[in-house]
Design an enzyme around this catalytic site. Structure first.
Site, PDB file in Angstrom:
ATOM      1  N   GLU A   1       6.169  -5.081   1.246  1.00 35.92           N
ATOM      2  CA  GLU A   1       6.453  -3.715   1.704  1.00 35.92           C
ATOM      3  C   GLU A   1       7.939  -3.437   1.910  1.00 35.92           C
ATOM      4  O   GLU A   1       8.355  -2.905   2.943  1.00 35.92           O
ATOM      5  CB  GLU A   1       5.669  -3.439   2.997  1.00 35.92           C
TER       6      GLU A   1
ATOM      7  N   GLU B   1      -5.729  -6.272  -0.873  1.00 38.82           N
ATOM      8  CA  GLU B   1      -6.256  -5.741   0.396  1.00 38.82           C
ATOM      9  C   GLU B   1      -7.162  -4.535   0.128  1.00 38.82           C
ATOM     10  O   GLU B   1      -7.040  -3.503   0.776  1.00 38.82           O
ATOM     11  CB  GLU B   1      -5.108  -5.357   1.342  1.00 38.82           C
TER      12      GLU B   1
END
Length: 246
Positions: free
Chosen positions: A85, A197
């Protein structure tokens, strides 16, 4: 490097059964303690130089892999997220600012990502793939930024895999076409892909949810030669940070 009791419980379970694991994560803007970037490891210390941070980052990665090899010699790590991220959700997308990321506070740019991959490649266990992982990876700005970074890392021989978090939302965020476009873009690099995810926010329309999942797995089937894993998010909705969103 120290392992928490929760971490040890997971490692022990996987080692005893045995279950191969993904590792997550060395360089992340979130949940990295601020003192790691400061002189004398003090909460209110001055920011260290890039040279000092290089030493700390290499030592951290080296010692972590050595600890796992020593205490869990039979446990297989098939992949490890080296960085997570790093990019904003803007279009065009860029690095998160120094107000969010201690890495940017020290390095000023994406140098820390290349350093982390270099060190991870140096110390990783045999057979462990190194990944860059992010969310909203199908959005135009972030898609292009991730593509350029991962392509550069892959060409250096440090990156093996792109991690597509895939926190998706019905009815169409993203559309199946946009998600397929992202998959194709990352596949064009030549590296492997992991869906890391996966979850889909429901709108209480079971048929729409089933149809969306079917279309996702049609994409995964089309790219089966490059997809190494499809991992669902959490072991139940009740423990997910998205549980309040249907």
């Amino acid at each position: 490097v120290r392992l928490t009791d929760n971490t040890r419980a997971i490692l022990d379970f996987c080692s005893e059964n045995p279950i191969p694991m993904r590792g997550h994560v060395f360089a992340w803007y979130s949940q990295t303690p601020g003192w790691l970037f400061n002189e004398n490891f003090e909460n209110n210390g001055a920011t260290v130089s890039q040279e000092i941070m290089d030493q700390r980052l290499e030592s951290y990665i080296k010692n972590y892999f050595e600890l796992l090899a020593t205490e869990y010699p039979d446990l297989e790590f098939y992949s490890f997220d080296v960085c997570n991220e790093a990019f904003t959700d803007s279009n065009p997308s860029g690095m998160r600012g120094a107000n969010q990321s201690g890495w940017i506070r020290v390095y000023g740019d994406d140098t820390y990502i290349y350093k982390a991959f270099e060190y991870a490649d140096k110390y990783k266990p045999e057979g462990c793939m190194l990944a860059y992982n992010d969310y909203n990876e199908y959005n135009d700005g972030k898609l292009e930024a991730m593509y350029e970074l991962c392509k550069n890392l892959y060409e250096k021989g440090w990156l093996d895999c792109v991690g597509m978090q895939s926190h998706l939302e019905l009815p169409s965020n993203p559309t199946i076409e946009r998600y397929r476009n992202a998959m194709a873009k990352f596949a064009s690099i030549g590296c492997k892909i992991m869906v890391t995810e996966l979850d889909v926010q429901n709108n209480n329309d079971a048929q729409q949810l089933a149809d969306y999942y079917q279309q996702l797995f049609e994409i995964y089937t089309d790219y089966k030669d490059q997809i190494e894993a499809v991992v669902f998010w959490g072991n139940s909705d009740g423990v997910s940070w998205r549980s309040s969103r249907n």
